[in-house]
Design an enzyme around this catalytic site. Structure first.
Site, PDB file in Angstrom:
ATOM      1  N   CYS A  96       0.654  -1.305   0.069  1.00  0.00           N
ATOM      2  CA  CYS A  96       0.060   0.122   0.007  1.00  0.00           C
ATOM      3  C   CYS A  96       0.867   1.074  -0.004  1.00  0.00           C
ATOM      4  CB  CYS A  96      -1.028   0.066   1.399  1.00  0.00           C
ATOM      5  SG  CYS A  96      -1.244  -1.388   1.740  1.00  0.00           S
ATOM      6  N   ARG A 125       6.711 -10.584   6.201  1.00  0.00           N
ATOM      7  CA  ARG A 125       6.413 -10.261   7.701  1.00  0.00           C
ATOM      8  C   ARG A 125       6.911 -11.263   8.472  1.00  0.00           C
ATOM      9  NH1 ARG A 125      -0.038  -9.225   6.059  1.00  0.00           N
ATOM     10  NH2 ARG A 125       0.458  -7.694   4.595  1.00  0.00           N
ATOM     11  N   GLN A 143       1.146 -11.146  -2.815  1.00  0.00           N
ATOM     12  CA  GLN A 143      -0.650 -11.055  -3.039  1.00  0.00           C
ATOM     13  C   GLN A 143      -0.817 -10.766  -4.507  1.00  0.00           C
ATOM     14  OE1 GLN A 143      -0.977  -8.003  -0.006  1.00  0.00           O
ATOM     15  NE2 GLN A 143      -1.530  -9.595   1.491  1.00  0.00           N
ATOM     16  N   ASP A 145      -2.218  -8.115  -5.229  1.00  0.00           N
ATOM     17  CA  ASP A 145      -2.532  -6.906  -4.709  1.00  0.00           C
ATOM     18  C   ASP A 145      -3.107  -5.763  -5.625  1.00  0.00           C
ATOM     19  OD1 ASP A 145      -3.120  -5.497  -2.485  1.00  0.00           O
ATOM     20  OD2 ASP A 145      -0.789  -5.325  -1.829  1.00  0.00           O
ATOM     21  N   HIS A 147      -4.473  -1.636  -5.644  1.00  0.00           N
ATOM     22  CA  HIS A 147      -4.858  -0.428  -4.895  1.00  0.00           C
ATOM     23  C   HIS A 147      -5.573   0.515  -5.978  1.00  0.00           C
ATOM     24  CE1 HIS A 147      -2.072  -1.789  -2.052  1.00  0.00           C
ATOM     25  NE2 HIS A 147      -2.993  -1.309  -1.201  1.00  0.00           N
ATOM     26  N   LYS A 226     -15.418  -2.954   5.172  1.00  0.00           N
ATOM     27  CA  LYS A 226     -14.680  -3.646   3.942  1.00  0.00           C
ATOM     28  C   LYS A 226     -15.812  -5.052   3.813  1.00  0.00           C
ATOM     29  CE  LYS A 226     -12.096  -6.536   7.188  1.00  0.00           C
ATOM     30  NZ  LYS A 226     -10.945  -7.372   7.385  1.00  0.00           N
ATOM     31  N   HIS A 272      -8.377  -0.850  -1.126  1.00  0.00           N
ATOM     32  CA  HIS A 272      -7.480  -1.968  -1.312  1.00  0.00           C
ATOM     33  C   HIS A 272      -8.087  -3.059  -1.710  1.00  0.00           C
ATOM     34  CE1 HIS A 272      -4.687   0.172   1.591  1.00  0.00           C
ATOM     35  NE2 HIS A 272      -5.836   0.899   1.918  1.00  0.00           N
TER      36      HIS A 272
HETATM   37 ZN   LIG Z   1      -3.366  -2.103   0.542  1.00  0.00          ZN
END
Ligand SMILES: [Zn+2]
Length: 403
Positions: A96, A125, A143, A145, A147, A226, A272
């Protein structure tokens, strides 16, 4: 169906104590990883996403802006900066903040919104070693991922598009799912007025789509409400995979703006979103869901070619070449083993098709085809027919017949 056992037995992935929580991917496992990633990126490209890459390592100034340095530091892998003697660099635990920098890198007009960044960058992580478990709890992962930076007035339409995309991906894999709408938690940022508005917009989007959902009060992210998606696998287990999160907080922290139609600066909203979640966990779930019998399009080895005698080995080689030319993944079993052994091995490795070549097939340009799960049933057909059938099955992403 344990993915850790299947991963070893089918030669897909494994772990080594030298790299706790990070997987080693064989050629076969990498093939599955790549096919899923490419499928995602191709679909996103058709839906107005930009594929981006951002650095993996950042100094603490970024994490101070995002708030991770204070609240999340123990979960990050800190790296020593030799020049300062301090551990003030960190591997990114999420994409992000780097996407926010990308959005802020130049002036934005309302005309270019929504801006949609997609990435599959590597994340780290620092999970405690006791919590690590196969591919479902790892320290290094990727991910699917994305945005999305947009105006409030665009949220309903964008959520509709996201829900349609989630439906497409899960259905294609035979995963049933249901949605959960999560509202403001106890620990949160932002005014009640902002939360009222954000929740109303997301609820409107769900109502407009007409999708059933379960209300999860107090389960939202600290920066916004979410929608989470739980999928059910072939043996009835439930996994939380997809998420669509509204974020009103980071546009403030990163001072993100766009120039509106009125020629003044406004704050965008951020969504997200992830559909597979992490590739590692998703592949673990799919491996167990399919019990290792992946659909043809996703199977690392699609065809095992077996020659009955050495005399027809050249014919078998030419079939492998023809299959490869057609974009299919085929291997020839050239080991000095019996026919029965080779057939059993292809079955054990859950290869979707065996193409057996004997003297008759070699001279007539045909193949004796055995489909996975069809037992001893064998069908003789021309090479062209075999290849045509496989290409059709790949193109339609047909699911395996449950045996
Ligand atoms: Zn994010």
């Amino acid at each position: 169906r344990d993915h850790r056992k299947l991963g070893r037995d089918l030669d897909l992935f494994w772990f080594h104590p030298s790299a706790p929580g990070a997987a080693f991917w064989s050629d076969r496992g990498t093939t599955i990883f790549r096919l899923l990633g490419d499928w995602m990126l191709e679909t996103l490209a058709k839906n107005g996403y930009q594929q981006v890459k951002t650095p993996l390592l950042y100094n603490k100034s970024l994490w101070q802006v995002s708030g991770h340095w204070g609240k999340y530091r123990e979960n990050m892998f800190l790296v020593l900066d030799n020049e300062t003697g301090e551990h003030d660099f960190s591997l990114k635990p999420m994409n992000c903040p780097s996407h926010h920098l990308m959005f802020a890198s130049r002036r934005r007009s309302y005309r270019e919104l929504p801006v949609r960044y997609a990435t599959q960058d590597v994340l780290h992580r620092n999970e405690v070693s006791g919590a690590l478990s196969g591919l479902t709890r790892v320290r290094q992962f990727q991910q699917d991922d994305a945005h999305i930076y947009l105006m409030e007035s665009q949220i309903v339409d964008e959520v509709r598009r996201l829900v349609a995309m989630i439906d497409y991906f899960y259905n294609a894999l035979g995963l049933r799912y249901h949605a959960k709408f999560a509202t403001r938690p106890e620990q949160r940022v932002g005014t009640d007025e902002l939360w009222d508005r954000a929740e109303a917009i997301l609820r409107d989007a769900l109502e407009a789509i007409g999708m059933d959902y379960e209300l999860k009060e107090g389960d939202g992210a600290f920066y916004g409400p979410k929608i989470d998606f739980d999928v059910e696998d072939a043996i009835g287990r439930s996994w939380q995979l997809g998420t669509i999160q509204l974020d009103y907080q980071n546009p403030e922290l990163f001072d993100l703006t766009y120039v509106g139609e009125d020629n003044t600066e406004h704050r965008p909203v951020i969504i997200h979103r992830a559909i597979f979640g992490s590739f590692e966990r998703f592949i673990a779930i799919l491996t167990e869901h399919f019990a290792g019998s992946f659909p043809l399009w996703l199977a690392p080895e699609q065809v095992r070619v077996i020659a009955i005698t050495d005399e027809v080995m050249d014919s078998a080689r030419s079939l492998v070449a023809e299959l490869a030319d057609a974009g299919l993944r085929a291997h020839l079993d050239e080991r000095a083993e019996t026919l029965n052994y080779k057939i059993r091995d292809a079955e054990t490795m859950k290869v979707p098709y065996m193409a057996v070549i004997g003297a008759r097939e070699a001279s007539s340009g045909t193949v004796a085809v055995r489909a996975r799960g069809a037992g001893k049933k064998q069908e003789v057909m021309s090479r062209a027919e075999f290849i045509g059938r496989l290409k059709g099955e790949v193109a339609s992403k047909a699911l395996p017949v449950q045996g």
